[in-house]
Design a protein around this motif. Structure first.
Motif, PDB file in Angstrom:
ATOM      1  N   GLU B 250       0.830  -1.205   0.000  1.00 15.12           N
ATOM      2  CA  GLU B 250       0.000   0.000   0.000  1.00 15.12           C
ATOM      3  C   GLU B 250       0.863   1.253   0.000  1.00 15.12           C
ATOM      4  N   LYS B 251       1.967   1.188   0.767  1.00 19.08           N
ATOM      5  CA  LYS B 251       2.861   2.354   0.835  1.00 19.08           C
ATOM      6  C   LYS B 251       3.832   2.368  -0.343  1.00 19.08           C
ATOM      7  N   ASP B 252       3.723   1.383  -1.208  1.00 20.57           N
ATOM      8  CA  ASP B 252       4.554   1.298  -2.406  1.00 20.57           C
ATOM      9  C   ASP B 252       6.046   1.219  -2.071  1.00 20.57           C
ATOM     10  N   GLU B 253       6.388   0.377  -1.107  1.00 20.63           N
ATOM     11  CA  GLU B 253       7.791   0.268  -0.699  1.00 20.63           C
ATOM     12  C   GLU B 253       8.501  -0.919  -1.342  1.00 20.63           C
ATOM     13  N   LEU B 254       7.794  -1.639  -2.188  1.00 20.85           N
ATOM     14  CA  LEU B 254       8.370  -2.867  -2.729  1.00 20.85           C
ATOM     15  C   LEU B 254       8.510  -2.767  -4.230  1.00 20.85           C
ATOM     16  N   SER B 255       9.576  -3.353  -4.757  1.00 23.30           N
ATOM     17  CA  SER B 255       9.635  -3.475  -6.213  1.00 23.30           C
ATOM     18  C   SER B 255       9.970  -4.915  -6.566  1.00 23.30           C
ATOM     19  N   PHE B 256       9.209  -5.463  -7.495  1.00 19.10           N
ATOM     20  CA  PHE B 256       9.359  -6.868  -7.869  1.00 19.10           C
ATOM     21  C   PHE B 256       9.912  -7.005  -9.274  1.00 19.10           C
ATOM     22  N   LYS B 257      10.599  -8.131  -9.494  1.00 17.49           N
ATOM     23  CA  LYS B 257      10.952  -8.475 -10.865  1.00 17.49           C
ATOM     24  C   LYS B 257       9.761  -9.206 -11.484  1.00 17.49           C
ATOM     25  N   GLU B 258       9.755  -9.228 -12.772  1.00 15.29           N
ATOM     26  CA  GLU B 258       8.696  -9.936 -13.493  1.00 15.29           C
ATOM     27  C   GLU B 258       8.825 -11.436 -13.204  1.00 15.29           C
ATOM     28  N   THR B 259       7.749 -12.070 -12.735  1.00 15.31           N
ATOM     29  CA  THR B 259       7.760 -13.509 -12.465  1.00 15.31           C
ATOM     30  C   THR B 259       6.565 -14.119 -13.178  1.00 15.31           C
ATOM     31  N   LYS B 260       6.821 -14.835 -14.233  1.00 13.67           N
ATOM     32  CA  LYS B 260       5.701 -15.403 -14.995  1.00 13.67           C
ATOM     33  C   LYS B 260       5.252 -16.706 -14.346  1.00 13.67           C
ATOM     34  N   ARG B 261       4.049 -16.718 -13.839  1.00 12.90           N
ATOM     35  CA  ARG B 261       3.548 -17.944 -13.241  1.00 12.90           C
ATOM     36  C   ARG B 261       2.047 -17.837 -12.987  1.00 12.90           C
ATOM     37  N   LYS B 262       1.348 -18.928 -13.222  1.00 12.37           N
ATOM     38  CA  LYS B 262      -0.088 -18.958 -12.925  1.00 12.37           C
ATOM     39  C   LYS B 262      -0.248 -19.672 -11.584  1.00 12.37           C
ATOM     40  N   VAL B 263      -0.822 -18.993 -10.612  1.00 10.34           N
ATOM     41  CA  VAL B 263      -0.913 -19.579  -9.271  1.00 10.34           C
ATOM     42  C   VAL B 263      -2.348 -19.558  -8.767  1.00 10.34           C
ATOM     43  N   THR B 264      -2.581 -20.386  -7.747  1.00 10.32           N
ATOM     44  CA  THR B 264      -3.864 -20.348  -7.056  1.00 10.32           C
ATOM     45  C   THR B 264      -3.564 -20.318  -5.565  1.00 10.32           C
ATOM     46  N   TYR B 265      -4.451 -19.697  -4.792  1.00 12.59           N
ATOM     47  CA  TYR B 265      -4.148 -19.510  -3.373  1.00 12.59           C
ATOM     48  C   TYR B 265      -5.081 -20.342  -2.489  1.00 12.59           C
ATOM     49  N   HIS B 266      -4.446 -21.098  -1.568  1.00 11.09           N
ATOM     50  CA  HIS B 266      -5.208 -21.906  -0.608  1.00 11.09           C
ATOM     51  C   HIS B 266      -5.246 -21.165   0.720  1.00 11.09           C
ATOM     52  N   ASP B 267      -6.445 -20.864   1.225  1.00  8.53           N
ATOM     53  CA  ASP B 267      -6.563 -20.169   2.507  1.00  8.53           C
ATOM     54  C   ASP B 267      -6.371 -21.148   3.657  1.00  8.53           C
ATOM     55  N   PRO B 268      -5.325 -20.961   4.493  1.00  7.00           N
ATOM     56  CA  PRO B 268      -5.220 -21.815   5.677  1.00  7.00           C
ATOM     57  C   PRO B 268      -6.347 -21.449   6.644  1.00  7.00           C
ATOM     58  N   CYS B 269      -6.883 -22.436   7.361  1.00  8.72           N
ATOM     59  CA  CYS B 269      -8.049 -22.145   8.194  1.00  8.72           C
ATOM     60  C   CYS B 269      -7.732 -21.146   9.299  1.00  8.72           C
ATOM     61  N   ARG B 270      -6.521 -21.219   9.855  1.00 17.25           N
ATOM     62  CA  ARG B 270      -6.180 -20.311  10.970  1.00 17.25           C
ATOM     63  C   ARG B 270      -6.117 -18.861  10.500  1.00 17.25           C
ATOM     64  N   LEU B 271      -5.546 -18.652   9.323  1.00 17.76           N
ATOM     65  CA  LEU B 271      -5.409 -17.290   8.828  1.00 17.76           C
ATOM     66  C   LEU B 271      -6.733 -16.785   8.264  1.00 17.76           C
ATOM     67  N   GLY B 272      -7.426 -17.664   7.549  1.00 11.69           N
ATOM     68  CA  GLY B 272      -8.658 -17.260   6.883  1.00 11.69           C
ATOM     69  C   GLY B 272      -9.829 -17.200   7.832  1.00 11.69           C
ATOM     70  N   ARG B 273     -10.444 -18.343   8.058  1.00 13.97           N
ATOM     71  CA  ARG B 273     -11.689 -18.336   8.831  1.00 13.97           C
ATOM     72  C   ARG B 273     -11.485 -17.909  10.286  1.00 13.97           C
ATOM     73  N   HIS B 274     -10.364 -18.318  10.902  1.00 15.28           N
ATOM     74  CA  HIS B 274     -10.166 -17.938  12.307  1.00 15.28           C
ATOM     75  C   HIS B 274      -9.903 -16.437  12.452  1.00 15.28           C
ATOM     76  N   MET B 275      -8.967 -15.907  11.649  1.00 17.87           N
ATOM     77  CA  MET B 275      -8.542 -14.517  11.824  1.00 17.87           C
ATOM     78  C   MET B 275      -9.172 -13.567  10.806  1.00 17.87           C
ATOM     79  N   GLY B 276      -9.829 -14.121   9.799  1.00 14.56           N
ATOM     80  CA  GLY B 276     -10.482 -13.270   8.796  1.00 14.56           C
ATOM     81  C   GLY B 276      -9.518 -12.564   7.851  1.00 14.56           C
ATOM     82  N   ILE B 277      -8.327 -13.117   7.669  1.00 11.58           N
ATOM     83  CA  ILE B 277      -7.361 -12.482   6.757  1.00 11.58           C
ATOM     84  C   ILE B 277      -7.435 -13.186   5.405  1.00 11.58           C
ATOM     85  N   TYR B 278      -8.236 -12.650   4.501  1.00  5.84           N
ATOM     86  CA  TYR B 278      -8.365 -13.237   3.166  1.00  5.84           C
ATOM     87  C   TYR B 278      -7.660 -12.380   2.123  1.00  5.84           C
ATOM     88  N   GLU B 279      -7.795 -11.056   2.258  1.00  7.54           N
ATOM     89  CA  GLU B 279      -7.331 -10.151   1.211  1.00  7.54           C
ATOM     90  C   GLU B 279      -5.821  -9.907   1.191  1.00  7.54           C
TER      91      GLU B 279
END
Lengths: 143, 382
Positions: B250-279
């Protein structure tokens, strides 16, 4: 003050090392009394949990001993044991225990003198290293 | 705590017997012997022994899927946690996976005399300090490396997290004698061991004088945030590394190199449903140029579980749940399954190593932690 007497748990394979320990007894070979032997059918069946439970119960050292590669009754028990032992060494090391507290030996039936020698050597090493930090909870138990 | 107290505390009395919990439960879908509704009903009928001496009491994944669906707000995971404490006092511990090695290790480190060698993997490429405002909680990764007979990559998660923190110029404190957070102990009913671990950790943290703790393991994070306050006091800001990264983006402090890859994200239950951190983790993945993020059929609140919790009752059903999740990931056409929990990664890798027809079809997909992907994509600062 009494001298520190280490407690050693030895997991010995039924076919080789247990027989060797038995023969050591019947042949009146003298070795320290600090070792308690647990007979297992094969060194390959020893699981890390056996050793961790031994430490949890206050053991100062653990020996896992069985047949050599060519003697195994079950073809590849020692190979399985070696693989397990590599992982176990890592766990015990990370826990902060000294490397001397864990020992892997291959002792054949006829090598009862070797068995006596291994126990003697380990007792000597453990006396230098001192009691296990996990022993504190079980200080009431004497060998 | 008696059964009556538990019923009061967890709103079990309000159960309408609608059965939504049993229809969403990942275990019930495969194991017909297990049903959350029946468990609750037994409790309401006062059949304590039927619950305590039931093998299935330890099958619950405490994944919170039922909790989010329940119209009466019955806190089923908490109900299971407290029931297991009663079961544990009666000598029932479930069937511990890996013969109970992990549980035994956790009990061993409660000993105050123990001096662990848990930082031996630390090399010169990482910068850490003894005094800093930020502490990085390593967790069980140094042990995981040795316990499993397949590659877990747990220590790589820790290394990647350190690399990221160093990138921001943060030199975190690492505790050489930190204890396990006790998550597994609490959720399998061994409250006494949990309390001792919490006290050890709280003492070590207050001694280090840090203001902020960063976690890479969602289980440690959830335990510190939700369960520690009931036992000890920790005056620090707690943050999961995905939250830390998304703030930085958000503060724009990071710069990344181009990484070509198609990924999918698995929400761990502790982070997702327990703590509500999805985004936050999704935001981090989308910020990397070249990364295409596709969602699985079940994601966010609906996310499927990795199949085992607290290394207890890992059975054929757990394997089937894992294979189902892996197939779902494969169906999206993604090359890599990204998760942010070291334990999810272990369970998925285990399912891929241990094959067998009864466990479902063989499936191969690359599994990786979010921080590994980020650490590899970071552009070197000049």
């Amino acid at each position: 003050m009494n001298e520190f007497e280490p407690v050693i748990i030895a997991f010995c394979c039924n076919w080789c090392t247990y027989a060797a320990a038995d023969i050591a007894g019947t042949s009146r070979i003298q070795y320290p009394h600090n070792v308690s032997i647990v007979r297992v059918m094969c060194s390959g069946m020893v699981d890390p949990i056996y050793v961790l439970r031994a430490f949890e119960g206050g053991a100062d050292g653990v020996i896992i001993a069985g047949c050599s590669y060519v003697d195994c009754h079950y073809i590849n028990g020692p190979v399985k044991c070696d693989a397990m032992f590599e992982r176990l060494k890592g766990i015990v090391h990370t826990l902060g225990l000294e490397d001397e507290r864990l020992r892997r030996e291959m002792i054949s039936t006829s090598e009862s003198i070797v068995f006596a020698h291994v126990v003697e050597e380990m007792v000597g090493q453990l006396k230098k290293v001192g009691p296990s930090p996990f022993r504190k909870v079980r200080e009431d138990i004497t060998v | 705590m008696t059964l009556d107290d538990i019923i009061k505390e967890t709103n079990t009395f309000y159960c309408l017997e609608c059965g939504k919990c049993s229809s969403i439960c990942p275990i019930s879908r495969y194991n017909p012997a297990y049903s959350p509704r029946v468990m609750v009903e037994h409790a309401l009928l006062g059949l304590e022994d039927d619950l305590v001496y039931n093998r299935e009491l330890f099958s619950c994944l405490t994944c919170y899927a039922c909790q989010l669906k329940c119209p009466s707000d019955v806190n089923y995971p908490l109900f299971i946690q407290k029931m297991r404490a009663i079961a544990s006092n009666n000598g029932e511990h479930g069937e511990c996976a890996h013969s109970g090695t992990l549980q035994s290790l956790t009990r061993l480190v409660t000993n105050p005399a123990v001096k662990q060698r848990r930082l031996e993997w630390l090399s010169d490429e990482f910068r850490t300090s003894d005094r800093s405002d930020v502490l990085f909680f390593v967790g069980c990764a140094p042990y995981f490396e040795h316990i499993f007979d397949f590659e877990t990559k747990s220590i790589d998660i820790v290394k990647a997290s350190l690399k990221i923190l160093n990138y921001f110029g943060i030199e975190p404190v690492l505790l050489p004698n930190e204890r396990c957070c006790g998550h597994d102990m609490l959720w399998t009913g061994d409250v006494e061991t949990f309390r001792r671990l919490a006290e050890h950790n709280a003492a070590l943290i207050s001694e280090s004088g840090v203001k902020k703790i960063i976690f890479s393991c969602p289980e440690c994070y959830q335990t510190f945030k939700e369960n520690y306050p009931n036992y000890v006091k920790i005056d620090c800001e707690l943050q999961h590394i995905s939250e830390f990264l998304s703030e930085a983006i958000e503060k724009d402090e990071l710069s990344f190199k181009e990484t070509k890859r198609k990924v999918t994200y698995h929400d761990p239950c502790r982070l997702g449903r327990h703590m509500g951190i999805y985004e936050p983790p999704r935001k981090v993945l989308e910020a990397i140029p070249g990364i295409e993020l596709v969602e699985m059929k079940h994601s966010k609140e609906e996310s499927l579980c990795c199949g085992t919790s607290a290394f207890t009752n890992c059975d054929l059903y757990s394997k089937q749940i894992r294979v189902e999740r892996l197939l779902e990931a494969k169906d999206t056409g993604a090359e890599t399954l990204i998760t942010s929990c070291p334990k999810c990664q272990i369970h998925f890798r285990c399912a891929m190593v241990n094959k067998g027809e009864e466990k479902g079809p063989d499936v191969e997909i690359e599994v990786m932690d979010m921080v590994n992907l980020v650490a590899n994509a970071l552009e070197e600062k000049n």
